[in-house]
Scaffold this motif. Structure first.
Motif, PDB file in Angstrom:
ATOM      1  N   TRP A  84       0.584  -1.484   0.238  1.00  0.00           N
ATOM      2  CA  TRP A  84      -0.025   0.176  -0.372  1.00  0.00           C
ATOM      3  C   TRP A  84       0.672   1.180  -0.119  1.00  0.00           C
ATOM      4  O   TRP A  84       1.714   0.935   1.002  1.00  0.00           O
ATOM      5  CB  TRP A  84      -0.813   0.289   1.592  1.00  0.00           C
ATOM      6  CG  TRP A  84      -1.428  -1.423   1.343  1.00  0.00           C
ATOM      7  CD1 TRP A  84      -1.254  -2.398   1.776  1.00  0.00           C
ATOM      8  CD2 TRP A  84      -3.274  -0.843   1.092  1.00  0.00           C
ATOM      9  NE1 TRP A  84      -2.323  -3.269   1.680  1.00  0.00           N
ATOM     10  CE2 TRP A  84      -3.860  -2.995   1.067  1.00  0.00           C
ATOM     11  CE3 TRP A  84      -4.200  -0.282   0.370  1.00  0.00           C
ATOM     12  CZ2 TRP A  84      -4.966  -2.895   1.086  1.00  0.00           C
ATOM     13  CZ3 TRP A  84      -5.346  -0.981  -0.254  1.00  0.00           C
ATOM     14  CH2 TRP A  84      -5.418  -2.557   0.397  1.00  0.00           C
ATOM     15  N   HIS A  85       0.606   2.290  -0.676  1.00  0.00           N
ATOM     16  CA  HIS A  85       1.276   2.989  -0.868  1.00  0.00           C
ATOM     17  C   HIS A  85       0.516   4.747   0.077  1.00  0.00           C
ATOM     18  O   HIS A  85      -0.571   4.824  -0.416  1.00  0.00           O
ATOM     19  CB  HIS A  85       1.244   4.140  -2.406  1.00  0.00           C
ATOM     20  CG  HIS A  85       1.810   2.991  -3.463  1.00  0.00           C
ATOM     21  ND1 HIS A  85       3.930   3.345  -2.678  1.00  0.00           N
ATOM     22  CD2 HIS A  85       1.815   1.978  -3.490  1.00  0.00           C
ATOM     23  CE1 HIS A  85       3.923   2.165  -3.858  1.00  0.00           C
ATOM     24  NE2 HIS A  85       3.145   1.167  -4.344  1.00  0.00           N
ATOM     25  N   LEU A  86       1.195   5.003   1.483  1.00  0.00           N
ATOM     26  CA  LEU A  86       0.138   5.735   2.055  1.00  0.00           C
ATOM     27  C   LEU A  86       1.086   7.074   2.582  1.00  0.00           C
ATOM     28  O   LEU A  86       2.009   7.288   2.018  1.00  0.00           O
ATOM     29  CB  LEU A  86       0.176   4.949   3.412  1.00  0.00           C
ATOM     30  CG  LEU A  86      -0.084   3.321   3.528  1.00  0.00           C
ATOM     31  CD1 LEU A  86      -0.164   2.509   5.137  1.00  0.00           C
ATOM     32  CD2 LEU A  86      -1.638   3.742   3.139  1.00  0.00           C
ATOM     33  N   THR A  87       0.070   8.021   3.076  1.00  0.00           N
ATOM     34  CA  THR A  87       0.886   9.187   3.312  1.00  0.00           C
ATOM     35  C   THR A  87       1.013   9.381   4.584  1.00  0.00           C
ATOM     36  O   THR A  87       0.354   9.006   5.811  1.00  0.00           O
ATOM     37  CB  THR A  87       0.336  10.665   2.640  1.00  0.00           C
ATOM     38  OG1 THR A  87      -0.112  10.313   0.956  1.00  0.00           O
ATOM     39  CG2 THR A  87       0.509  12.149   2.966  1.00  0.00           C
ATOM     40  N   ASP A 110      -8.463   9.925   1.611  1.00  0.00           N
ATOM     41  CA  ASP A 110      -9.708  10.362   2.741  1.00  0.00           C
ATOM     42  C   ASP A 110     -10.296   9.213   3.656  1.00  0.00           C
ATOM     43  O   ASP A 110     -11.510   9.172   4.147  1.00  0.00           O
ATOM     44  CB  ASP A 110     -10.552  11.237   1.959  1.00  0.00           C
ATOM     45  CG  ASP A 110      -9.441  12.435   1.946  1.00  0.00           C
ATOM     46  OD1 ASP A 110      -9.191  12.635   2.226  1.00  0.00           O
ATOM     47  OD2 ASP A 110     -10.542  12.859   0.836  1.00  0.00           O
ATOM     48  N   SER A 111     -10.396   7.585   2.966  1.00  0.00           N
ATOM     49  CA  SER A 111     -10.774   6.092   2.949  1.00  0.00           C
ATOM     50  C   SER A 111     -10.538   6.170   4.484  1.00  0.00           C
ATOM     51  O   SER A 111     -11.549   5.418   4.624  1.00  0.00           O
ATOM     52  CB  SER A 111     -10.940   6.026   1.815  1.00  0.00           C
ATOM     53  OG  SER A 111      -9.462   5.268   1.604  1.00  0.00           O
TER      54      SER A 111
END
Length: 266
Positions: A84-87, A110-111
């Protein structure tokens, strides 16, 4: 006045011997023995759980994790490794006294937003800043690895090959069970004369020795990666030898024919 004071002292804490030391009644000593045996049974159960469930469970979980492969496209299984690519929302590193906290708050647009725990600040967590993009590897619905620009760091959820410490904890529970049972059984059979199975000095020395041996063998076993079964293989003979060597020898008689004075057994 002296007789009344003596009677009060005997009624409160048992009788006093000729040296003024207070001796507990046989009933209270037997009650202590029963309590020690109950503690021994509880500790034996913990030992059984450690070796029959906790250690095998952690070992199998680590093996499954090592054998896991990347998930194929559109896979719904949880035993594979998904990416997963996350911030990064924020990275938290706090050291307050003996308490440390290492966390990173991540979001996926935003999920989704969640918190990931780490065991230490490096090598990646201490570099993260709000807004950084990171790659998260998930296994069985937990984020186990976080990476950015080739720097990777395992999270607290990542399975580890540290079952040597499981064995050390289980072995410590076994040692405590054996000591508590022996000390309790002696108090039931011989409440008036249960030396040398007393806290001072034999009980204290044996308990501290058990703790030192378990962690003194378990921690190096984790650091060196030797098999877990070497922990009981080394620890059991070590504690057995210590029990024999530290067993109090009978006190020699004094020149006048009497026995040397010593502390009242507890």
């Amino acid at each position: 006045m002296t007789v009344r004071a003596r009677a009060t002292a005997q009624g409160v804490g048992g009788r006093l011997d000729k040296d003024g030391a207070r001796r507990r009644s046989p009933g209270r000593i037997r009650s202590t023995g029963v309590l020690l045996i109950l503690l021994a049974l509880m500790s034996a159960v913990l030992c059984y759980i450690a070796f029959s469930w906790w250690l095998p469970s952690d070992r199998d979980r680590y093996r499954d994790y090592v054998a896991a492969e990347p998930c194929p496209a559109r896979a719904t299984a949880t035993d594979c490794l998904s990416t997963w690519h996350l911030t990064v929302v924020k990275a938290e590193i706090k050291n307050v006294g003996k308490t440390s906290r290492y966390k990173a708050t991540l979001k996926d647009g935003d999920s989704w937003q969640g918190v990931v725990d780490f065991g230490d600040p490096g090598p990646l967590l201490e570099r993260l800043k709000p807004g950084d993009r990171v790659t998260a590897t998930a296994w069985r619905r937990d984020i186990v690895v976080l990476s950015k620009d080739g720097v990777r760091q395992n999270t607290s959820e990542a399975p580890r090959d540290e079952i040597q410490m499981n064995a050390a904890v289980g072995m410590l529970a076994a040692f405590f069970a054996a000591q508590a049972f022996a000390f309790g059984a002696v108090r039931l059979v011989s409440p008036r004369d249960h030396a040398p199975f007393t806290w001072e000095p034999y009980g204290r020395r044996m308990l501290y020795t058990s703790i030192i041996v378990c962690f003194g063998v378990g921690l190096p076993a984790v650091w060196t990666g030797i098999p877990w079964w070497t922990v009981p293989a080394v620890g059991l003979p070590a504690v057995a030898c210590a029990a024999v060597l530290m067993y109090p020898r009978p006190e020699s008689a004094t020149a006048g024919g009497g026995q040397a004075a010593g502390p009242v057994p507890r």
